[in-house]
Design an enzyme around this catalytic site. Structure first.
Site, PDB file in Angstrom:
ATOM      1  N   GLY A   1      64.869  59.046 -46.274  1.00  0.00           N
ATOM      2  CA  GLY A   1      63.080  58.376 -46.172  1.00  0.00           C
ATOM      3  C   GLY A   1      63.373  60.344 -46.828  1.00  0.00           C
ATOM      4  O   GLY A   1      63.554  60.867 -47.067  1.00  0.00           O
TER       5      GLY A   1
ATOM      6  N   GLN B   1      57.074  66.391 -48.568  1.00  0.00           N
ATOM      7  CA  GLN B   1      58.316  67.337 -49.507  1.00  0.00           C
ATOM      8  C   GLN B   1      58.592  67.837 -50.262  1.00  0.00           C
ATOM      9  O   GLN B   1      59.625  67.949 -50.299  1.00  0.00           O
ATOM     10  CB  GLN B   1      59.433  66.406 -48.803  1.00  0.00           C
ATOM     11  CG  GLN B   1      59.484  66.007 -46.717  1.00  0.00           C
ATOM     12  CD  GLN B   1      60.311  65.200 -46.211  1.00  0.00           C
ATOM     13  OE1 GLN B   1      60.471  64.303 -46.270  1.00  0.00           O
ATOM     14  NE2 GLN B   1      61.594  66.147 -45.701  1.00  0.00           N
TER      15      GLN B   1
ATOM     16  N   CYS C   1      66.603  66.277 -41.752  1.00  0.00           N
ATOM     17  CA  CYS C   1      65.703  66.336 -42.531  1.00  0.00           C
ATOM     18  C   CYS C   1      65.978  66.898 -43.351  1.00  0.00           C
ATOM     19  O   CYS C   1      66.567  68.251 -43.769  1.00  0.00           O
ATOM     20  CB  CYS C   1      64.747  66.655 -41.763  1.00  0.00           C
ATOM     21  SG  CYS C   1      63.020  67.090 -42.821  1.00  0.00           S
ATOM     22  N   LEU C   2      66.062  65.845 -44.484  1.00  0.00           N
ATOM     23  CA  LEU C   2      66.704  67.036 -46.011  1.00  0.00           C
ATOM     24  C   LEU C   2      65.917  68.231 -46.402  1.00  0.00           C
ATOM     25  O   LEU C   2      65.848  69.158 -46.752  1.00  0.00           O
ATOM     26  CB  LEU C   2      65.968  66.311 -47.096  1.00  0.00           C
ATOM     27  CG  LEU C   2      66.682  64.695 -47.343  1.00  0.00           C
ATOM     28  CD1 LEU C   2      65.719  63.484 -48.669  1.00  0.00           C
ATOM     29  CD2 LEU C   2      68.260  64.690 -47.320  1.00  0.00           C
TER      30      LEU C   2
ATOM     31  N   HIS D   1      59.892  59.637 -37.818  1.00  0.00           N
ATOM     32  CA  HIS D   1      60.060  60.850 -38.930  1.00  0.00           C
ATOM     33  C   HIS D   1      59.297  60.986 -39.943  1.00  0.00           C
ATOM     34  O   HIS D   1      58.256  62.135 -40.132  1.00  0.00           O
ATOM     35  CB  HIS D   1      61.146  60.907 -38.568  1.00  0.00           C
ATOM     36  CG  HIS D   1      61.693  61.967 -39.689  1.00  0.00           C
ATOM     37  ND1 HIS D   1      62.690  63.215 -38.862  1.00  0.00           N
ATOM     38  CD2 HIS D   1      61.686  62.343 -40.917  1.00  0.00           C
ATOM     39  CE1 HIS D   1      63.308  63.718 -39.736  1.00  0.00           C
ATOM     40  NE2 HIS D   1      62.364  63.536 -40.918  1.00  0.00           N
ATOM     41  N   GLU D   2      58.748  59.878 -40.855  1.00  0.00           N
ATOM     42  CA  GLU D   2      58.330  60.170 -42.169  1.00  0.00           C
ATOM     43  C   GLU D   2      57.048  60.587 -41.451  1.00  0.00           C
ATOM     44  O   GLU D   2      55.991  61.669 -42.866  1.00  0.00           O
ATOM     45  CB  GLU D   2      58.714  59.256 -43.476  1.00  0.00           C
ATOM     46  CG  GLU D   2      60.106  59.560 -43.489  1.00  0.00           C
ATOM     47  CD  GLU D   2      60.394  60.364 -44.580  1.00  0.00           C
ATOM     48  OE1 GLU D   2      60.497  61.546 -44.591  1.00  0.00           O
ATOM     49  OE2 GLU D   2      62.458  60.764 -44.181  1.00  0.00           O
TER      50      GLU D   2
ATOM     51  N   HIS E   1      56.020  64.185 -40.927  1.00  0.00           N
ATOM     52  CA  HIS E   1      56.077  64.948 -42.098  1.00  0.00           C
ATOM     53  C   HIS E   1      54.311  65.020 -43.142  1.00  0.00           C
ATOM     54  O   HIS E   1      53.655  65.141 -43.001  1.00  0.00           O
ATOM     55  CB  HIS E   1      56.625  64.244 -43.438  1.00  0.00           C
ATOM     56  CG  HIS E   1      58.078  65.121 -43.305  1.00  0.00           C
ATOM     57  ND1 HIS E   1      58.273  65.870 -43.252  1.00  0.00           N
ATOM     58  CD2 HIS E   1      59.264  64.288 -42.743  1.00  0.00           C
ATOM     59  CE1 HIS E   1      59.604  66.277 -42.901  1.00  0.00           C
ATOM     60  NE2 HIS E   1      60.355  65.323 -42.940  1.00  0.00           N
TER      61      HIS E   1
END
Length: 173
Positions: free
Chosen positions: A45, A50, A95-96, A137-138, A141
């Site tokens: 994701g 991000q 997470c990225l 999660h996304e 963000h």
């Protein structure tokens, strides 16, 4: 095009994302670039913030049982709103924007969202388990929240300690 991903503790990750109002070729190109970036970084994701685009945009591509991702499984979710939530589940998240750190986070097991697709058409999605967790999660963000912000005080301190140790080791190279 592969886009640079903001990394913790970049303050831009704490921004609130704004609604998408224009559904045009620029948005479509961004979605394509986000997809390439997510695959390049082996993520499931990615939210607009991000890649330093503070818009309410996220993409998710959950791998199949054979661990491969297929473009036809890609979800492009714009201006999402959770309309229903049920149950609880602990899920190990990464997470990225917070590389090399994984921890269990408490989430809703089932969520229903309303959102728009890349053309601005309204959609509804009811899901549970891994996909429900990835969506939450996304969506966090989009509200300036990282998964590490959801950790208990003890786990948060563990994360900060590991993060500082990793930063020091990078500095010695």
């Amino acid at each position: 095009m592969i886009l640079p991903i903001l990394s913790y503790p970049d303050p831009r990750l704490k921004q609130q994302s704004s609604e998408v109002e224009v559904f045009d070729e620029e948005l479509h190109a961004l979605l394509g670039n986000m997809y390439e970036t997510m695959l390049d970084r082996e993520g499931v994701g990615l939210a607009g913030i991000q890649v330093n685009v503070p818009k309410r945009i996220l993409i998710i591509n959950i791998p199949r049982e054979d661990k491969t991702q297929h473009k036809e499984d890609l979800l492009e979710i714009i201006n999402p709103v959770i309309t229903k939530k049920e149950g609880e589940i602990y899920f190990t998240e990464g997470c990225l924007s917070v590389p090399n750190f994984y921890e269990d986070v408490l989430r809703y097991d089932e969520v229903e969202i309303s959102y728009q697709d890349r053309f601005g058409s309204p959609k509804t999605l009811h899901t549970q388990g891994y996909l429900a967790v990835a969506i939450q999660h996304e969506m966090d963000h989009l509200n300036g929240v990282l998964f590490v912000d959801r950790l208990s005080l003890m786990k948060r301190k563990k994360f900060e300690k590991e993060f500082k140790r990793e930063q020091r080791s990078k500095g010695k190279r």
